[in-house]
Structures are given as structure tokens and as C-alpha cells.
Design an enzyme around this catalytic site. Sequence first.
Site, short mmCIF file in Angstrom:
data_model
loop_
_atom_site.label_atom_id
_atom_site.label_comp_id
_atom_site.label_asym_id
_atom_site.label_seq_id
_atom_site.Cartn_x
_atom_site.Cartn_y
_atom_site.Cartn_z
N LYS A 168 -9.07 -27.51 18.92
CA LYS A 168 -10.17 -26.55 18.88
C LYS A 168 -11.15 -26.75 20.02
O LYS A 168 -11.72 -25.77 20.53
CB LYS A 168 -10.91 -26.66 17.54
CG LYS A 168 -10.14 -26.11 16.35
CD LYS A 168 -10.98 -26.24 15.09
CE LYS A 168 -10.13 -26.33 13.83
NZ LYS A 168 -9.76 -25.07 13.24
N GLU A 189 -20.32 -27.56 15.28
CA GLU A 189 -20.62 -26.16 15.55
C GLU A 189 -21.84 -25.73 14.79
O GLU A 189 -22.11 -26.23 13.69
CB GLU A 189 -19.46 -25.28 15.05
CG GLU A 189 -18.48 -24.92 16.10
CD GLU A 189 -17.36 -24.03 15.57
OE1 GLU A 189 -17.48 -23.45 14.47
OE2 GLU A 189 -16.35 -23.93 16.28
N HIS A 244 -12.94 -23.09 2.53
CA HIS A 244 -12.47 -22.65 3.84
C HIS A 244 -11.02 -22.21 3.83
O HIS A 244 -10.37 -22.14 4.87
CB HIS A 244 -12.67 -23.74 4.91
CG HIS A 244 -14.07 -24.23 4.98
ND1 HIS A 244 -15.14 -23.40 5.23
CD2 HIS A 244 -14.60 -25.46 4.79
CE1 HIS A 244 -16.24 -24.10 5.22
NE2 HIS A 244 -15.96 -25.36 4.94
N ARG A 303 1.03 -18.45 15.79
CA ARG A 303 2.18 -18.26 14.90
C ARG A 303 1.94 -17.00 14.09
O ARG A 303 0.90 -16.37 14.22
CB ARG A 303 2.29 -19.44 13.94
CG ARG A 303 0.96 -19.63 13.21
CD ARG A 303 1.04 -20.61 12.07
NE ARG A 303 -0.24 -21.19 11.76
CZ ARG A 303 -1.19 -20.65 11.01
NH1 ARG A 303 -0.99 -19.47 10.48
NH2 ARG A 303 -2.32 -21.26 10.78
P1 ADP Z 1 -9.17 -24.19 9.98
O1 ADP Z 1 -8.41 -24.21 11.26
O2 ADP Z 1 -9.24 -25.54 9.34
O3 ADP Z 1 -8.74 -23.12 9.04
P2 ADP Z 1 -11.31 -22.59 11.08
O4 ADP Z 1 -11.98 -23.00 12.31
O5 ADP Z 1 -10.32 -21.50 11.16
O6 ADP Z 1 -10.67 -23.88 10.38
O7 ADP Z 1 -12.41 -22.19 10.00
C1 ADP Z 1 -12.08 -21.95 8.65
C2 ADP Z 1 -13.21 -21.24 7.95
O8 ADP Z 1 -14.42 -21.98 7.99
C3 ADP Z 1 -13.59 -19.91 8.55
O9 ADP Z 1 -12.77 -18.89 8.08
C4 ADP Z 1 -15.02 -19.75 8.10
O10 ADP Z 1 -15.07 -19.31 6.77
C5 ADP Z 1 -15.55 -21.13 8.14
N1 ADP Z 1 -16.21 -21.38 9.41
C6 ADP Z 1 -15.65 -21.90 10.52
N2 ADP Z 1 -16.53 -22.02 11.52
C7 ADP Z 1 -17.71 -21.58 11.05
C8 ADP Z 1 -19.04 -21.47 11.59
N3 ADP Z 1 -19.33 -21.88 12.83
N4 ADP Z 1 -20.01 -20.97 10.81
C9 ADP Z 1 -19.74 -20.58 9.55
N5 ADP Z 1 -18.53 -20.68 8.98
C10 ADP Z 1 -17.52 -21.17 9.70
#
Ligand code: ADP
Length: 654
Positions: free
Chosen positions: A118, A202, A237, A299
Site C-alpha cells: 500500500k 492514514e 473493514h 484481480r
Molecule cells: P484492506 O486491503 O485490508 O481491505 P483497505 O485499504 O482496502 O484495506 O481498507 C478497507 C476499509 O477500511 C475501507 O473499505 C474503508 O471502509 C476503511 N478505510 C480504509 N482507509 C480509510 C481511511 N483513510 N479513512 C476511513 N476509512 C478507511
Amino acid sequence: MSMIKKILIANRGEIACRVIRTARELGIETVAVYSDADLNAMHVELADQAVHIGAAPVGESYLLGDRIIDAAKRTGADAIHPGYGFLSENPDFVDAVAKAGLIFIGPSADAIRAMGLKDKAKALMEKAGVPVVPGYHGDNQDANFLAKQANEIGYPVLIKARAGGGGKGMRLVEKPADFANALASAQREAQSSFGDPACLIEKFIQNPRHIEMQVMGDAHGNVIHLFERDCSMQRRHQKVIEEAPAPDMPEDVRQAMGAAAVAAAKAVNYQGAGTVEFIVDGSGPLRPDGFWFMEMNTRLQVEHPVTEEITGFDLVAMQIAVAEGQALPVTQDQITATGHAFEVRLYAEDPSNGFLPATGTLDILVFPTADNGVRVDTGVRQGDVISPHYDPMIAKLIVTGPNRNAALLKMSKALEELVVHGCVTNRAFLSALVIDADFAAGRVDTGLIDRKGADLTARPDPTAQTLALAALAAVRPADAEDPFANFRLWGAARQVVTFEGDPNISIFVETIASETNVTTPLGEVTFSAVLRNGPELWVEENGVKSRAIVHKTGHGVLVQTAGHDRFFKFFDPSASASSGKAGALTAPMPGNVIAVVAKAGDSVSEGDRLLVMEAMKMEHAITAAQDGVIAEMLVSEGDQVEQGALLVRMQEDE
Ligand code: ADP
């Protein structure tokens, strides 16, 4: 250009079955791979050929790239489809596939590497002009340094494993005092899940919505997007319900997000199907400058069907075409969306017990039918086992309607028609979710489920009607062999059923002429007709017929009405009166003890963390059920425990 004639699917479950379906339609032969646990699995049955690749644990089968490539060579497959999960985003596997002279149906190893971490991906996206969430994504992993970064970003912040996925290694931190613990826990989970403890920090976006763009690229430099999916309905999440299009998505935001997604894909010369995920400011109407890149999944996604439903394209067929070297079959302006689609993920898990993954045999599994416009993507059939080895998803239910409301009603109905018994599922939880007022109105954000948690998992007290249905399900009809037989009582005119309760619940069932009278502690219910039809129990009351789903096991009966499932346990007089000792804590699921926080002699308060278990690579804290003193800590770090095993004994009050 090289025609693909035979595909090996390096996966299992619903996605393996999904890929096989399209391959068949295209006249392409398929090869399944399977572990010891999947000898009789649906994906094995559907494929033209199948190769055994090892033992049940994924590390001894589905993650063994060499064995899978060997299986492809032995069966003469010319391509490998990775599905999602497992090896799908493993660049070394992609390289090995190419080296073996096979086609990988997916992006290049370089594209996967570029997007795999990431932190690196965010840096790359910044350069490509794609908006990214403010935060720290550098290499310095010093805890104090990261804490300082968090202060600068401003709370609340989100800690993410840079190698993360599936919400693992992610912690929301509200205030500086919680940062150090959250970081340590995230790093531990990241290490155990991905073998890489590194994290990034973040800004946590308030009222966040998760909206993602489906993209598809070919070997000729063309990249298109197939509109968005809203995946804001999440728990821990992880996505629970997905839909397309996103509610209240203005056209200019769609265009801006689509352009950003295409730019992201082009920055890594993306080929095949991919998803660019954005976090979106949902505190007001969506804005073209109110979304930020989170990550790209290189994917096919679990939720790809909703895109297929509104665009009419088969994404797996497109993946295969571009893997063959063909140009994309359409240009951006030839893609249109019609209607609205939802997908729900049916899981073997227990919403009333912290959504712990469940296992069991699917004694009854009846899906709503395609006649009713319901698409079911599944990898299991009635009688199959949900084992602890793999993801406990049972199926995805997908519905499409002319508009959001119509589609939502259809989903509600589909969930009602779904019958699954033999292991605990989130069916009733999903039912409650799709009729939630905010969700129905399109007011979605990623915190909705957590905020309403208790309401959505609440189990209403049984009514006299429910008790009556349970009793009818328990007593034996006249012709038990004939499931379609009209309901008449076996032998005696009056039968009594006793279910466990405090006090126990005794219910009397009496048939007089065509009427069935049921006397319950909550009142009397009279049915003018009762009809059993397989798992369906039809009852007529005051001229209105209604349906419940019932299922009897050796221990009790399960009654499923519109939104709820309830299991009534038969009273067993031979079982000892009180077995569970007050204050003793048992393992809620099989797993490993990864940290022991408290020790014998400690005074603890209700809710204190006593130890941390890990199951399915997720951490679960075991907390004190009440105030008291620990008499004995029965497990230590590293222990493997079975479900129900005693973990902690509390001192009994004298
Ligand atoms: P993973 O790869 O573990 O699934 P992601 O980066 O895709 O993680 O994030 C998963 C979820 O977490 C997102 O769909 C969102 O709901 C929440 N999320 C991620 N980043 C943020 C952020 N900066 N602020 C608020 N919610 C977030």
C-alpha cells in the site's frame, strides 16, 4: 494471440465454480485442483478434470504454486486462472507461470508488485496525479516516529499493514494514548497474516464511503472502467453488501473517479480485471474532489457480479479474452449501465456471538431460484461441510432490479426464501440490514453496521406463534415418510414438547377435526390448517396462510420466519442441571493463544482483556465477563485450543 483451450483454476469454492461456468460457455475445458478436504467439492465435480494437490491447510495445497503449475502441465492446460485470494496477487507465482510457458489470466507480475504494498502504491499514485489519502507511507517503522506522524496527520488516524488485505492489520485510533498499543497489535497481525509487520498511517476520513471502480485493461494499452460499486456496508473493514451503481453518485463524480481509476491502471500498464478502491467523504453530497485512492486490487473481486449485472458484461470472459491477447471488445463510450444490483455475502458465522466464524454440515441448503431473478454464486451444495480450513463464505446472492428500491425488495425476499440449516449463518443479520431505514434510503457509510450493531443482531423474544411453530416442527406428523403429507398428529391426540428455558417451556399440541390447537406459556394459537412441505411449514390462521421454515435435529428444532432464525433446544432431563461454572471463560472458537495479558491473582473488571486468541488469522480478545479475581490462567502463549476449552478460571465468591 494465443487461443486458450484449457484453463486450470488455482482456487476452490464459489470463485472456482464461477470461472468454470464461463469457461464452459466459451467451450474451454477446465481443470480443478483440490485438497484432501475438497475431494468431493463442487468445483471438482464441475470441472472436466481435477488434480489433487495436497492436504487441507492452504499452506499445504492451494498456496503451493509449484504443485499447481505441475498440475497444469500434466493436464495440458494452457492457462491458469487464479480466482481471488490464494495466489491471485502473488507476483512470484505469476513469474513462475510464465516461466512454465503458461498464460496467467491476470495482470503482469510487475503491475502486481507495483500495487502490492500500500505504501509504494500510494507513492506511485501520487506521481500519476491520482488523489491519495493524506498520511505517512514511508519506510521508517520506529514506533515513536510513527506516533509523531500520527499527531501531525491529526486524529483519528488509521493504521494499516502495508501488505494488508481483508481488513487485517488495520486499527482505527481515536486518540494519541491508544496509538502505541494499536500499532503493536496491527504489526503483530500484519506479521502473522502477511509475514511483514510494516504499517502506514492514514488520516481517517469521516463518514467514509467505500466506492471502487472496476477497470479492465488489454495488452494493447487500452484501459476502460465499468463504473463503480459501493461497498460501504462493512463490518470490521470487510464488505457485507455491495451494490452498483453507488447511491446518489453524481455523474461528474463518476466521470472523475472513472478517469482516476483509468489513470491508476495505466500507470502500471494494467492488463486484465482490476479494482481501484477509493475512500470517499460521505459527510455531504459526493464531490469530484472528495475521493482518495486507497489501493488497487489486482484481480477479480468477490463483488464483481454486481458490475456484470448492470453492464451486461461477463468479466471472466473479458479476462480470458485479454489474456489471449485480444483487444478489449468495447470502448469506454460503448459501456452503459442499466438498473441496480446488490450482492450479499452469506457467511457461516454467528452474529449474536461477535460474528465468530462457524463450521458445520449444511444439512439443508435451498437457494432462491433464478426464476425469481436471483443469481447465486456458490461453491457448496446441501450436505457439504463448512470446514475451519477455508473462508466460511457459503454463497453470494445477487439481485438486479430496475431501480434501487425494487432491487432491495427483491433481496429481502431472496433472503427470506433462502434456507440454510446445519451451521449458524448471518442470514437473519443480512435480512435486518436490507430493511434498515438508513440503508434503504441510501444513506450508507462504512460505520453504519457498527453503529447499529445491536439492533441488527438483536433477536426478538419468541412470540406464542413462534413457540407454536417450534412445537409443530417437533411433533411427528402422521406420515413422517411423506414430506408432502397433510399434517395430522402421530398417535395420541395431544402431544407435549418441552424446550429448554428458564423455566422450561412446555407446549401442548392437539388436533381436533381439521383444527390444530397449540397451547404455549405465552398463549394459545389455533391453526385452521397445517401443511408440511419439506422444510416448509404452512399454517393458516384467521384465513391467512403463512410460511415458516423449520428443521428438526436430534437436539431441537430451528424455526425460520421472515427475519429470524431461532433454535429451540429440547429439554434433556438427564443432562446435569448446571454445567457451566459462573465466571469460567471458554474458547469461543478453535484457535491459537497469541498473547496472555492477565495472570492468576489479578483483579479484573468486566470487559478487561485477559488474553488474545487468533483464528482465521484474525485476532479476538477474550475479555472478563464480570468483575473478579483470576483463580487460574489455564493456557499460555502459543497454545492451540479447541472450541469450548476452558481458558481462565475465576475465583468463586465464598
Ligand atoms: P484492506 O486491503 O485490508 O481491505 P483497505 O485499504 O482496502 O484495506 O481498507 C478497507 C476499509 O477500511 C475501507 O473499505 C474503508 O471502509 C476503511 N478505510 C480504509 N482507509 C480509510 C481511511 N483513510 N479513512 C476511513 N476509512 C478507511
